[in-house]
Design an enzyme around this catalytic site. Structure first.
Site, PDB file in Angstrom:
ATOM      1  N   ASP A 268     -10.843  -6.570  -2.813  1.00 55.98           N
ATOM      2  CA  ASP A 268      -9.825  -7.268  -3.602  1.00 55.98           C
ATOM      3  C   ASP A 268      -8.689  -7.759  -2.711  1.00 55.98           C
ATOM      4  O   ASP A 268      -8.157  -8.849  -2.908  1.00 55.98           O
ATOM      5  CB  ASP A 268      -9.253  -6.350  -4.689  1.00 55.98           C
ATOM      6  CG  ASP A 268     -10.293  -5.905  -5.692  1.00 55.98           C
ATOM      7  OD1 ASP A 268     -11.314  -6.602  -5.843  1.00 55.98           O
ATOM      8  OD2 ASP A 268     -10.090  -4.852  -6.323  1.00 55.98           O
TER       9      ASP A 268
ATOM     10  N   HIS B  60     -10.062  -0.550  -2.479  1.00 50.24           N
ATOM     11  CA  HIS B  60     -10.147  -1.883  -3.068  1.00 50.24           C
ATOM     12  C   HIS B  60     -10.009  -2.983  -2.012  1.00 50.24           C
ATOM     13  O   HIS B  60      -9.537  -4.070  -2.297  1.00 50.24           O
ATOM     14  CB  HIS B  60      -9.099  -2.036  -4.176  1.00 50.24           C
ATOM     15  CG  HIS B  60      -7.679  -1.917  -3.688  1.00 50.24           C
ATOM     16  ND1 HIS B  60      -7.167  -0.754  -3.163  1.00 50.24           N
ATOM     17  CD2 HIS B  60      -6.685  -2.807  -3.665  1.00 50.24           C
ATOM     18  CE1 HIS B  60      -5.910  -0.960  -2.823  1.00 50.24           C
ATOM     19  NE2 HIS B  60      -5.595  -2.199  -3.113  1.00 50.24           N
TER      20      HIS B  60
ATOM     21  N   ASP C  23      -1.280  -1.570   4.779  1.00 53.80           N
ATOM     22  CA  ASP C  23      -1.420  -0.444   5.696  1.00 53.80           C
ATOM     23  C   ASP C  23      -2.745  -0.628   6.431  1.00 53.80           C
ATOM     24  O   ASP C  23      -3.794  -0.262   5.900  1.00 53.80           O
ATOM     25  CB  ASP C  23      -1.403   0.871   4.927  1.00 53.80           C
ATOM     26  CG  ASP C  23      -1.545   2.085   5.833  1.00 53.80           C
ATOM     27  OD1 ASP C  23      -1.663   1.911   7.068  1.00 53.80           O
ATOM     28  OD2 ASP C  23      -1.554   3.211   5.302  1.00 53.80           O
TER      29      ASP C  23
ATOM     30  N   GLY D 288      -2.875  -1.984  -7.866  1.00 53.46           N
ATOM     31  CA  GLY D 288      -3.844  -2.742  -7.067  1.00 53.46           C
ATOM     32  C   GLY D 288      -5.289  -2.331  -7.291  1.00 53.46           C
ATOM     33  O   GLY D 288      -6.135  -3.176  -7.622  1.00 53.46           O
TER      34      GLY D 288
ATOM     35  N   ARG E 285      -7.564 -14.417   1.087  1.00 58.37           N
ATOM     36  CA  ARG E 285      -8.352 -15.651   1.124  1.00 58.37           C
ATOM     37  C   ARG E 285      -7.776 -16.691   0.162  1.00 58.37           C
ATOM     38  O   ARG E 285      -7.640 -17.864   0.497  1.00 58.37           O
ATOM     39  CB  ARG E 285      -9.812 -15.342   0.791  1.00 58.37           C
ATOM     40  CG  ARG E 285     -10.725 -16.537   0.807  1.00 58.37           C
ATOM     41  CD  ARG E 285     -12.147 -16.086   0.415  1.00 58.37           C
ATOM     42  NE  ARG E 285     -12.903 -16.947  -0.412  1.00 58.37           N
ATOM     43  CZ  ARG E 285     -12.580 -17.546  -1.547  1.00 58.37           C
ATOM     44  NH1 ARG E 285     -11.405 -17.401  -2.047  1.00 58.37           N
ATOM     45  NH2 ARG E 285     -13.417 -18.305  -2.209  1.00 58.37           N
TER      46      ARG E 285
ATOM     47  N   ASP F  41      -4.210  -6.641  -7.883  1.00 59.88           N
ATOM     48  CA  ASP F  41      -4.402  -7.656  -6.840  1.00 59.88           C
ATOM     49  C   ASP F  41      -5.124  -8.867  -7.426  1.00 59.88           C
ATOM     50  O   ASP F  41      -4.796 -10.016  -7.132  1.00 59.88           O
ATOM     51  CB  ASP F  41      -5.224  -7.102  -5.669  1.00 59.88           C
ATOM     52  CG  ASP F  41      -4.539  -5.954  -4.953  1.00 59.88           C
ATOM     53  OD1 ASP F  41      -3.293  -5.877  -4.987  1.00 59.88           O
ATOM     54  OD2 ASP F  41      -5.251  -5.144  -4.344  1.00 59.88           O
TER      55      ASP F  41
ATOM     56  N   HIS G 119       0.856  -1.182   0.000  1.00 58.22           N
ATOM     57  CA  HIS G 119       0.000   0.000   0.000  1.00 58.22           C
ATOM     58  C   HIS G 119       0.898   1.240   0.000  1.00 58.22           C
ATOM     59  O   HIS G 119       2.084   1.172   0.348  1.00 58.22           O
ATOM     60  CB  HIS G 119      -0.927  -0.012   1.213  1.00 58.22           C
ATOM     61  CG  HIS G 119      -2.051  -0.986   1.079  1.00 58.22           C
ATOM     62  ND1 HIS G 119      -2.570  -1.664   2.154  1.00 58.22           N
ATOM     63  CD2 HIS G 119      -2.766  -1.397  -0.002  1.00 58.22           C
ATOM     64  CE1 HIS G 119      -3.558  -2.438   1.738  1.00 58.22           C
ATOM     65  NE2 HIS G 119      -3.680  -2.303   0.435  1.00 58.22           N
TER      66      HIS G 119
END
Length: 134
Positions: free
Chosen positions: A90, A87, A80, A55, A96, A60, A8
């Site tokens: 995402d 996002h 961060d 991203g 996950r 991502d 980030h």
């Protein structure tokens, strides 16, 4: 191995410092990154990096697609946690997918250091074995 680098905005300087410190290890692997992070790594370290979109523009998700296809071996994602990210869904999906497919994921410098030192010692070679089975 294929390693994704993501950071980030407020963590990009930390990632560059980290990649610089572990350049000897990282230079032995294929590096991928989201857009701006990838350019910062290239400019700051001289390492070759395959860049995706930024991203928020789908980077991502591009890395997530590689994870789902068993084509990514490790993700270093300096998040961060104190700044809202537009996002965030995402980001959650990427984390996950790492869990679903057993891809080692570091979200901070301490964990990233352990992963890279383990990589150097061969402790993550099981990824190569699991890839051969599929």
């Amino acid at each position: 191995m294929k390693i994704a680098l993501i950071a980030h905005d407020r963590k990009k300087d930390d990632l560059i410092q980290f990649v610089t410190a572990y350049k000897p290890i990282l230079s032995e692997h294929t590096l991928y990154a989201t857009g701006t992070t990838g350019q910062r790594v290239i400019d700051g370290t001289g390492l070759e990096v395959i860049r995706f979109q930024s991203g928020p523009l789908g980077g991502d998700q591009q890395i997530g697609a590689m994870i789902a296809q068993n084509e990514m071996d490790m993700v270093i994602f300096f998040r961060d946690p104190l700044t809202a990210q537009p996002h965030e869904p995402d980001v959650s999906a990427l984390i996950r997918l790492c869990d679903v497919y057993g891809v080692p994921l570091a979200t901070n410098m301490g964990t990233a250091e352990v992963l890279l030192k383990g990589l150097k010692e061969g402790f993550i070679d099981w990824r190569l074995i699991s890839k051969d089975r599929k």
